[in-house]
Design a protein around this motif. Sequence first.
Motif, PDB file in Angstrom:
ATOM      1  N   LEU A   1      13.846  -4.308 -25.212  1.00 17.07           N
ATOM      2  CA  LEU A   1      14.846  -3.376 -24.677  1.00 17.07           C
ATOM      3  C   LEU A   1      14.241  -2.417 -23.655  1.00 17.07           C
ATOM      4  N   SER A   2      13.360  -2.943 -22.818  1.00 17.55           N
ATOM      5  CA  SER A   2      12.799  -2.167 -21.730  1.00 17.55           C
ATOM      6  C   SER A   2      12.945  -2.969 -20.439  1.00 17.55           C
ATOM      7  N   TYR A   3      12.693  -2.324 -19.316  1.00 15.61           N
ATOM      8  CA  TYR A   3      12.811  -3.007 -18.035  1.00 15.61           C
ATOM      9  C   TYR A   3      11.668  -2.587 -17.125  1.00 15.61           C
ATOM     10  N   LEU A   4      11.377  -3.418 -16.164  1.00 14.65           N
ATOM     11  CA  LEU A   4      10.296  -3.171 -15.226  1.00 14.65           C
ATOM     12  C   LEU A   4      10.810  -2.303 -14.081  1.00 14.65           C
ATOM     13  N   GLU A   5      10.109  -1.234 -13.843  1.00 10.89           N
ATOM     14  CA  GLU A   5      10.477  -0.308 -12.771  1.00 10.89           C
ATOM     15  C   GLU A   5       9.485  -0.490 -11.634  1.00 10.89           C
ATOM     16  N   VAL A   6       9.973  -0.859 -10.468  1.00 12.68           N
ATOM     17  CA  VAL A   6       9.111  -1.081  -9.306  1.00 12.68           C
ATOM     18  C   VAL A   6       9.628  -0.252  -8.129  1.00 12.68           C
ATOM     19  N   PRO A   7       8.723   0.180  -7.261  1.00  9.81           N
ATOM     20  CA  PRO A   7       9.172   0.949  -6.095  1.00  9.81           C
ATOM     21  C   PRO A   7       9.852   0.037  -5.081  1.00  9.81           C
ATOM     22  N   LYS A   8      10.965   0.507  -4.516  1.00 10.23           N
ATOM     23  CA  LYS A   8      11.686  -0.257  -3.501  1.00 10.23           C
ATOM     24  C   LYS A   8      11.311   0.182  -2.101  1.00 10.23           C
ATOM     25  N   GLU A   9      11.136   1.499  -1.929  1.00  5.37           N
ATOM     26  CA  GLU A   9      10.991   2.018  -0.570  1.00  5.37           C
ATOM     27  C   GLU A   9      10.315   3.384  -0.605  1.00  5.37           C
ATOM     28  N   ILE A  10       9.576   3.699   0.455  1.00  3.73           N
ATOM     29  CA  ILE A  10       9.007   5.037   0.626  1.00  3.73           C
ATOM     30  C   ILE A  10       9.957   5.809   1.528  1.00  3.73           C
ATOM     31  N   LEU A  11      10.505   6.890   1.024  1.00  5.66           N
ATOM     32  CA  LEU A  11      11.508   7.662   1.761  1.00  5.66           C
ATOM     33  C   LEU A  11      10.904   8.764   2.618  1.00  5.66           C
ATOM     34  N   ASP A  12       9.803   9.368   2.146  1.00  7.85           N
ATOM     35  CA  ASP A  12       9.235  10.504   2.866  1.00  7.85           C
ATOM     36  C   ASP A  12       7.745  10.605   2.532  1.00  7.85           C
ATOM     37  N   ARG A  13       7.041  11.363   3.352  1.00  4.78           N
ATOM     38  CA  ARG A  13       5.603  11.559   3.149  1.00  4.78           C
ATOM     39  C   ARG A  13       5.292  12.998   3.502  1.00  4.78           C
ATOM     40  N   LYS A  14       4.445  13.647   2.683  1.00  2.00           N
ATOM     41  CA  LYS A  14       4.019  15.007   3.009  1.00  2.00           C
ATOM     42  C   LYS A  14       2.598  15.224   2.508  1.00  2.00           C
TER      43      LYS A  14
ATOM     44  N   ALA B   1      14.789   9.828  -6.599  1.00  2.32           N
ATOM     45  CA  ALA B   1      13.475   9.472  -6.060  1.00  2.32           C
ATOM     46  C   ALA B   1      12.457  10.513  -6.508  1.00  2.32           C
ATOM     47  N   THR B   2      11.210  10.070  -6.699  1.00  2.00           N
ATOM     48  CA  THR B   2      10.167  10.963  -7.193  1.00  2.00           C
ATOM     49  C   THR B   2       9.019  11.055  -6.201  1.00  2.00           C
ATOM     50  N   TRP B   3       8.291  12.164  -6.276  1.00  2.00           N
ATOM     51  CA  TRP B   3       7.103  12.361  -5.446  1.00  2.00           C
ATOM     52  C   TRP B   3       5.898  11.825  -6.215  1.00  2.00           C
ATOM     53  N   GLU B   4       5.157  10.933  -5.591  1.00  3.76           N
ATOM     54  CA  GLU B   4       3.995  10.304  -6.216  1.00  3.76           C
ATOM     55  C   GLU B   4       2.791  10.448  -5.295  1.00  3.76           C
ATOM     56  N   ALA B   5       1.593  10.448  -5.882  1.00  3.38           N
ATOM     57  CA  ALA B   5       0.366  10.510  -5.088  1.00  3.38           C
ATOM     58  C   ALA B   5       0.163   9.185  -4.354  1.00  3.38           C
TER      59      ALA B   5
ATOM     60  N   LEU C   1       4.054  10.872  -1.580  1.00  2.00           N
ATOM     61  CA  LEU C   1       5.099   9.989  -1.073  1.00  2.00           C
ATOM     62  C   LEU C   1       6.347  10.155  -1.923  1.00  2.00           C
ATOM     63  N   LYS C   2       7.494  10.217  -1.271  1.00  3.17           N
ATOM     64  CA  LYS C   2       8.756  10.226  -1.997  1.00  3.17           C
ATOM     65  C   LYS C   2       9.191   8.775  -2.152  1.00  3.17           C
ATOM     66  N   VAL C   3       9.204   8.287  -3.396  1.00  2.00           N
ATOM     67  CA  VAL C   3       9.404   6.870  -3.674  1.00  2.00           C
ATOM     68  C   VAL C   3      10.775   6.645  -4.295  1.00  2.00           C
ATOM     69  N   LEU C   4      11.492   5.674  -3.734  1.00  3.75           N
ATOM     70  CA  LEU C   4      12.760   5.229  -4.310  1.00  3.75           C
ATOM     71  C   LEU C   4      12.450   4.059  -5.229  1.00  3.75           C
ATOM     72  N   TRP C   5      12.839   4.174  -6.495  1.00  4.40           N
ATOM     73  CA  TRP C   5      12.547   3.154  -7.498  1.00  4.40           C
ATOM     74  C   TRP C   5      13.744   2.234  -7.693  1.00  4.40           C
ATOM     75  N   SER C   6      13.461   1.024  -8.131  1.00  9.47           N
ATOM     76  CA  SER C   6      14.548   0.093  -8.437  1.00  9.47           C
ATOM     77  C   SER C   6      15.367   0.661  -9.591  1.00  9.47           C
TER      78      SER C   6
ATOM     79  N   TYR D   1       0.602  -0.410  -6.369  1.00 10.07           N
ATOM     80  CA  TYR D   1       1.583  -1.218  -5.630  1.00 10.07           C
ATOM     81  C   TYR D   1       1.120  -1.406  -4.184  1.00 10.07           C
ATOM     82  N   PRO D   2       0.048  -2.171  -3.934  1.00 12.73           N
ATOM     83  CA  PRO D   2      -0.443  -2.317  -2.550  1.00 12.73           C
ATOM     84  C   PRO D   2       0.546  -3.033  -1.644  1.00 12.73           C
ATOM     85  N   ILE D   3       1.394  -3.888  -2.185  1.00 11.59           N
ATOM     86  CA  ILE D   3       2.363  -4.632  -1.373  1.00 11.59           C
ATOM     87  C   ILE D   3       3.347  -3.696  -0.669  1.00 11.59           C
ATOM     88  N   LEU D   4       3.540  -2.503  -1.227  1.00 11.44           N
ATOM     89  CA  LEU D   4       4.475  -1.529  -0.648  1.00 11.44           C
ATOM     90  C   LEU D   4       3.986  -1.020   0.710  1.00 11.44           C
ATOM     91  N   PHE D   5       2.691  -1.125   0.969  1.00 13.47           N
ATOM     92  CA  PHE D   5       2.117  -0.552   2.183  1.00 13.47           C
ATOM     93  C   PHE D   5       1.884  -1.578   3.287  1.00 13.47           C
TER      94      PHE D   5
END
Length: 153
Positions: free
Chosen positions: A93-106, A130-134, A118-123, A142-146
């Motif tokens: 009863l769990s699901y895989l959460e993966v990042p879809k897109e980077i929305l912002d950078r600061k 969206a959350t701010w992540e290092a 990075l402000k990351v939009l999650w699936s 998630y190297p494929i995101l870059f």
Amino acid sequence: MAPFEAFYWRRCRGPICGDDSAEIVVLGPRMVQDMVDQVKLIRQKMNAVAYRLALLPALDRVHNVFHVSLLWRYVNDPSHVLEVVNIKLDEYLSYLEVPKEILDRKVRKTGTGETVLLKVLWSNHNVEEATWEAEEAMKERYPILFYQIVYVG
């Protein structure tokens, strides 16, 4: 009689209430019995406006009884309606959460240097969630995101 005194059978001894030991009154047995009956009635009425919640075992640290004075009146708002999103769950009863897109950078300056966030939009989530992540942690996990695919044509 104050509610605290009625419920706990003793006077409030806090710094606000003080100690009124000079107010000692000698009461007869009938007056004492009447007072005991009134206190029982007050306790029953106070317990009548308390609610016990049926909580999940994961929430066992939350107190399951609360008083109605803690509730707020609900104001109807059409924006409170939630959309139903079907999420595929596995056998646990769990699901895989993966990042879809980077929305912002600061860049945040710290005492020891700079941290890129990075402000990351999650699936399975909206843009508002969206959350701010290092950046370093995201590149490691998630190297494929870059990677960007550039077509030369």
